[in-house]
Design a protein around this motif. Structure first.
Motif, mmCIF file in Angstrom:
data_model
loop_
_atom_site.group_PDB
_atom_site.id
_atom_site.type_symbol
_atom_site.label_atom_id
_atom_site.label_comp_id
_atom_site.label_asym_id
_atom_site.label_seq_id
_atom_site.Cartn_x
_atom_site.Cartn_y
_atom_site.Cartn_z
ATOM 1 N N VAL A 172 18.188 48.935 9.279
ATOM 2 C CA VAL A 172 17.882 47.635 8.707
ATOM 3 C C VAL A 172 19.103 47.076 8.004
ATOM 4 C CG1 VAL A 172 15.424 48.179 8.443
ATOM 5 C CG2 VAL A 172 16.983 48.603 6.533
ATOM 6 N N ALA A 173 19.125 45.770 7.841
ATOM 7 C CA ALA A 173 20.227 45.114 7.140
ATOM 8 C C ALA A 173 20.038 45.176 5.628
ATOM 9 C CB ALA A 173 20.354 43.660 7.596
ATOM 10 N N ASP A 174 18.782 45.195 5.168
ATOM 11 C CA ASP A 174 18.496 45.118 3.735
ATOM 12 C C ASP A 174 17.241 45.948 3.443
ATOM 13 O OD1 ASP A 174 17.444 44.279 1.207
ATOM 14 O OD2 ASP A 174 18.545 42.410 1.366
ATOM 15 N N GLY A 226 18.962 56.117 28.813
ATOM 16 C CA GLY A 226 19.783 55.430 27.826
ATOM 17 C C GLY A 226 19.156 55.285 26.453
ATOM 18 N N TYR A 227 17.975 55.863 26.231
ATOM 19 C CA TYR A 227 17.347 55.797 24.921
ATOM 20 C C TYR A 227 17.954 56.837 23.999
ATOM 21 C CZ TYR A 227 13.701 52.919 27.000
ATOM 22 O OH TYR A 227 13.017 51.927 27.641
ATOM 23 N N GLU A 228 18.210 56.440 22.757
ATOM 24 C CA GLU A 228 18.697 57.393 21.764
ATOM 25 C C GLU A 228 17.506 57.954 20.991
ATOM 26 O OE1 GLU A 228 22.193 57.971 18.478
ATOM 27 O OE2 GLU A 228 21.274 55.979 18.597
ATOM 28 N N ALA A 248 18.804 46.117 18.771
ATOM 29 C CA ALA A 248 17.630 45.719 19.553
ATOM 30 C C ALA A 248 17.112 46.944 20.284
ATOM 31 C CB ALA A 248 18.037 44.636 20.543
ATOM 32 N N GLY A 249 15.854 46.929 20.613
ATOM 33 C CA GLY A 249 15.300 48.033 21.372
ATOM 34 C C GLY A 249 14.431 48.949 20.547
#
Length: 120
Positions: A17-19, A108-110, A62-63
């Motif tokens: 998250v950004a915040d 390709g999923y982490e 995203a994702g």
């Protein structure tokens, strides 16, 4: 990731998250989640059934969130993951209460796998 999970089951979901304060306010207000802070860059959430976390340790992507599985034998699981052809995207590292690594699956999923650190 305060409690030990069940071997090879999804145990945790982590959102970059950004915040963190904004995310806590949103999910707390809308869904009634509760929170435990583990420093300025990580907050655990609980929704009454599942635990997860908000972190500022990586870019918002995203994702969706990072799915985290539990292993009672991290090294054996790491061996199985690499033998099956996954790419390790983050080598094993320690955090308060445990250790984990991240990998990229064939699509390709982490995902990540963690284990609790117990006092011996």
């Amino acid at each position: 990731m305060g409690t030990q999970g069940n071997h090879h089951q999804i145990d945790n979901i982590e959102f970059n998250v950004a915040d963190i304060a904004r995310s806590k306010a949103f999910y707390g207000q809308v869904f009634g989640w509760t929170f435990v802070d583990y420093g300025p860059g990580y907050t655990e959430f609980r929704d009454g059934r599942l635990a997860g976390g908000f972190t500022t340790d990586g870019p918002v992507r995203a994702g969706g969130p990072l799915v985290i599985l539990y292993s009672s034998d991290l090294e054996a699981t790491l061996g199985k993951v690499t033998a099956a052809g996954a790419v390790i995207s983050k080598d094993t590292f320690e955090f308060p209460g445990g250790r984990r690594f991240h990998f990229i699956d064939p699509d390709g999923y982490e995902l990540a796998v963690w284990t609790a650190v117990t006092d011996a």
